[in-house]
Design a protein around this motif. Structure first.
Motif, PDB file in Angstrom:
ATOM      1  N   ALA A 271     -10.729  -5.645  -0.003  1.00 51.31           N
ATOM      2  CA  ALA A 271      -9.277  -5.487  -0.155  1.00 51.31           C
ATOM      3  C   ALA A 271      -8.841  -4.136   0.406  1.00 51.31           C
ATOM      4  O   ALA A 271      -8.835  -3.130  -0.304  1.00 51.31           O
ATOM      5  N   SER A 272      -8.460  -4.136   1.670  1.00 54.14           N
ATOM      6  CA  SER A 272      -8.041  -2.868   2.280  1.00 54.14           C
ATOM      7  C   SER A 272      -6.680  -2.453   1.725  1.00 54.14           C
ATOM      8  O   SER A 272      -5.814  -3.279   1.466  1.00 54.14           O
ATOM      9  N   GLY A 273      -6.525  -1.176   1.526  1.00 55.38           N
ATOM     10  CA  GLY A 273      -5.270  -0.636   1.026  1.00 55.38           C
ATOM     11  C   GLY A 273      -5.050  -0.850  -0.463  1.00 55.38           C
ATOM     12  O   GLY A 273      -3.920  -0.735  -0.943  1.00 55.38           O
ATOM     13  N   LEU A 274      -6.117  -1.141  -1.191  1.00 56.88           N
ATOM     14  CA  LEU A 274      -6.017  -1.433  -2.622  1.00 56.88           C
ATOM     15  C   LEU A 274      -5.379  -0.275  -3.392  1.00 56.88           C
ATOM     16  O   LEU A 274      -4.390  -0.464  -4.105  1.00 56.88           O
ATOM     17  N   GLU A 275      -5.920   0.906  -3.254  1.00 59.28           N
ATOM     18  CA  GLU A 275      -5.414   2.055  -4.018  1.00 59.28           C
ATOM     19  C   GLU A 275      -3.969   2.384  -3.662  1.00 59.28           C
ATOM     20  O   GLU A 275      -3.161   2.669  -4.546  1.00 59.28           O
ATOM     21  N   ALA A 276      -3.639   2.320  -2.389  1.00 57.20           N
ATOM     22  CA  ALA A 276      -2.265   2.612  -1.970  1.00 57.20           C
ATOM     23  C   ALA A 276      -1.290   1.573  -2.523  1.00 57.20           C
ATOM     24  O   ALA A 276      -0.191   1.933  -2.976  1.00 57.20           O
ATOM     25  N   ALA A 277      -1.676   0.307  -2.507  1.00 57.52           N
ATOM     26  CA  ALA A 277      -0.803  -0.753  -3.028  1.00 57.52           C
ATOM     27  C   ALA A 277      -0.559  -0.567  -4.519  1.00 57.52           C
ATOM     28  O   ALA A 277       0.586  -0.679  -4.993  1.00 57.52           O
ATOM     29  N   ILE A 278      -1.612  -0.263  -5.261  1.00 56.98           N
ATOM     30  CA  ILE A 278      -1.494  -0.068  -6.705  1.00 56.98           C
ATOM     31  C   ILE A 278      -0.640   1.161  -7.007  1.00 56.98           C
ATOM     32  O   ILE A 278       0.253   1.123  -7.860  1.00 56.98           O
ATOM     33  N   GLU A 279      -0.911   2.242  -6.318  1.00 55.44           N
ATOM     34  CA  GLU A 279      -0.162   3.492  -6.506  1.00 55.44           C
ATOM     35  C   GLU A 279       1.333   3.264  -6.247  1.00 55.44           C
ATOM     36  O   GLU A 279       2.182   3.647  -7.055  1.00 55.44           O
ATOM     37  N   THR A 280       1.650   2.633  -5.135  1.00 57.47           N
ATOM     38  CA  THR A 280       3.037   2.375  -4.761  1.00 57.47           C
ATOM     39  C   THR A 280       3.720   1.461  -5.772  1.00 57.47           C
ATOM     40  O   THR A 280       4.846   1.730  -6.202  1.00 57.47           O
TER      41      THR A 280
END
Length: 176
Positions: free
Chosen positions: A25-34
């Motif tokens: 799952a690329s961009g997992l941390e950024a998606a959750i943070e946003t």
């Protein structure tokens, strides 16, 4: 609080990846943070919800088999689901320091995203907001509460430039 202003305290996000499936799952941390930052800002600004300093949410990323066990143990439903929320105090006057846990199931989210024609991170963003609202006492069992929760989800997603995920859909039986 003025439109677009950040809450006085940033939400601490404690992530635990329990399934290797989430490595793809690329961009997992950024998606959750946003998603969580947008949700927190919205509820502070528009729903008059308050948080204690250093408020924390736990995010657990697992597979279908693991979430199925949790769903059976806590809800009596022997099936996988996309997201589960476990609030510490969903009726608080001021939330924190620990909000609770949001648990995600990779295979179900991936399958649903494909079926809906959405990018994985778009569907995950929606489910993250949905799970967060459950921690704050929002629910969708009663039709009036379901309508309110949906309105808040759609408003938060709109701030992130995501389309209304409910538009053109047939209402689901929320009792499941």
């Amino acid at each position: 609080m003025k439109d677009g202003q950040q809450p006085d305290t940033a939400l601490i996000k404690d992530c635990l990846i329990e399934s290797n499936l989430w490595q793809s799952a690329s961009g997992l941390e950024a998606a959750i943070e946003t998603a969580l930052d947008a949700a927190q800002c919205y509820v502070v600004e528009c729903e008059d919800i308050r948080f204690l300093p250093e408020c924390e949410v736990s995010l657990v990323f697992m597979d279908d088999a693991s979430i199925r066990k949790l769903n059976d143990e806590h809800r009596g439903k022997d099936q996988a689901t996309n997201v589960l929320s476990f609030p510490i105090d969903e009726d608080a006057d001021c939330y924190g320091p620990m909000l609770g846990d949001i648990v995600f199931a990779f295979e179900t989210i991936e399958r649903e995203a494909h079926e809906l024609g959405l990018a994985f991170t778009a569907h995950l963003t929606h489910l993250c907001i949905h799970g967060f609202l459950h921690l704050l006492g929002y629910d969708h069992i009663d039709p009036i509460e379901a309508d309110k929760m949906e309105q808040v989800e759609v408003a938060i997603l709109a701030r992130l430039n995501f389309a209304n995920p409910y538009e053109g859909t047939i209402p689901l039986n929320m009792l499941d």
